[in-house]
Design a protein around this motif. Structure first.
Motif: not given
Length: 485
Positions: A262-272, A280-284
């Protein structure tokens, strides 16, 4: 609750001449009723059928709170009950013998708004008797909770009632049931006290016979609609979210696999993580949290940032494969005959073949029992589910699934994730969402779980599970005396 249309079957005599004869006949009919059907059956009898004895769990997790904690929990529980007192359906006991037809429950009005008391009338069986007498037919209406007033919409009958625009209305006509029904059809209720949700009970009395009409006073909720865009494709409908902690090789592997399918889908990442590395990647979108802020805190952050109708939850050590078909999740949500908030998948190998042979392997059932002042009882049954979903034979209704699921964003936001659970948490969310989220588990969507325990720092924090503190927190928050796994 369905409208109560109570027919006057007790009026079996032919023409009588006085109100006294009618009343004696009704009283005689009432004495022949079973106690369970008599109009003298009280609300107390209904309440006595509610469980009030102690429940028990077949488990070692009998949770013991100290006296002070129990007292604080009791106070908080009473406050919770007070706030939720109007959210459930009222217990409306309909008398078996009554001269009225009426809608006992289902009438709704906005705060400070007005509504007619639809369906209220004297039954035709009573009409045939009362019309042939010279008696005065008198009906009394009273607002039990004093949250509003009663009124007659038309002024044609001013001589036939008193108490207009008050909490008590009296109607009187001489031997004319048709006229009485005409007045009853014009009776309305107006809310006078602002509250976004409350309930009024209107008692309606003819002679010694009383019925109760429940009016739900409620501010209407507004929908939260998500625009799928003109294309309506998966990229504008679903967001992939994950929480990571000290596992950058794993989360980068996950991102790569998502982009492959799914190359165009948005990915959200929470990082602690302690020393965050920029992703820094596309749609991330990469959200940095305070160090070790927690598992469920990260989930809350992510869900708050989702802008699509649905989101897919994945752990950071999952990998997309040919079996990770997100469209199959979406079709469950958008089927016109299925109402669901959460759809869980299963696990598979690198080729997309499901590795779980049993149906709904990760499903869970939560078996709840009411208890006494010491708390309620809850059992979490793993590998248990309810019945098959008729429209999707590969799915089963459940109270929880594995940690790979798609959910409605708006539904999950209403429940939220308890940030108390910092290191490990899964079934705890299912307890919080019990009775709120409609869940199913399906076997036609899978993902690969490629466990990564290579970082000693990650392993150290994960092992710090604080089981005793977790159980005491669950006991207090969810009013439980024991928990079975």
């Amino acid at each position: 609750m369905k409208p109560c249309h109570i027919f006057a079957v007790g009026f079996l005599l032919s023409v009588v001449s006085t109100v006294l004869i009618i009343h004696l006949h009704l009283m005689k009919s009432e004495k022949n009723l079973p106690k369970s059907l008599s109009k003298t059956s009280s609300k107390k009898n209904i309440q006595n059928r509610m469980p009030s004895q102690a429940c028990s769990c077949t488990s070692k997790f009998e949770i013991s709170l100290d006296k002070s904690s129990k007292q604080r929990r009791r106070i908080e529980l009473e406050d919770w009950k007070r706030l939720h007192a109007t959210s459930g359906e009222p217990q409306v006991q309909c008398p078996a013998y009554s001269p009225f037809k009426y809608i006992g429950s289902g009438i709704t009005v906005q705060p400070l708004g007005s509504t007619k008391l639809y369906g209220l009338s004297l039954d035709s069986a009573a009409s045939n008797i009362l019309t042939n007498t010279s008696a005065i037919i008198q009906v009394l209406l009273h607002c039990r909770n004093s949250l509003g007033v009663l009124y007659v919409a038309k002024t044609d009958y001013l001589r036939n009632f008193t108490g207009n625009n008050t909490a008590e209305l009296t109607l009187s006509v001489v031997s004319d049931v048709g006229k009485m029904n005409a007045i009853l059809s014009e009776i309305g209720y107006r809310s006078t006290i602002y509250n976004i949700e409350s309930r009024e009970i209107i008692d309606v009395t003819l002679m010694s016979y009383n019925v109760s009409i429940h009016v739900h006073i409620k501010r209407p909720e507004r929908p939260w609609l998500y625009d799928p865009g003109e294309s309506g494709n998966i990229n504008s409908t679903v967001t992939v979210i994950t929480k990571t902690f000290e596992r950058y090789s794993a989360v980068k592997r996950l991102i790569s696999s998502v982009h492959k399918f799914y190359p165009g889908i948005t990915i959200l990442i929470a990082d602690d993580s302690e020393f965050p590395e920029k992703i820094q990647l596309p749609n991330v979108k990469h959200y940095i949290m305070p160090f070790a802020d927690g598992w469920f805190a990260g989930r809350n952050l992510l869900v708050s940032q989702v802008r699509t109708k649905y989101f897919l939850w994945v752990d950071d050590d999952f990998v997309f494969t040919n079996g990770t078909r997100l469209e199959r999740f979406v079709e469950k949500f958008e089927h016109p005959n299925v109402s669901v908030d959460y759809v869980g998948g299963t696990f598979g190998d690198e080729f997309g073949k499901a590795s779980r042979k049993s149906n709904c392997y990760g499903c869970r059932r939560l078996e709840f029992q009411y208890g006494d002042e010491e708390g309620d009882c809850l059992a979490v049954r793993k590998e248990r589910k309810y019945h098959q979903v008729a429209e999707f034979p590969q799915c089963f209704w459940a109270d929880g699934t594995d940690n790979f699921f798609m959910a409605r964003t708006s539904s999950v936001r209403k429940v939220g994730f308890d940030p108390f659970f910092e290191r490990v948490g899964h079934f705890e969310y299912f307890i919080d969402s019990l009775g709120t989220m409609r869940m199913m588990g399906c076997t036609d969507v899978n993902i690969m779980h490629k466990s990564d325990r290579s970082n000693p720092k990650y392993n150290k924090f994960r092992k710090n599970n604080a089981k005793t503190a977790k159980l005491k927190h669950i006991s207090f928050k969810n009013n439980l005396r024991c928990l079975t796994f």
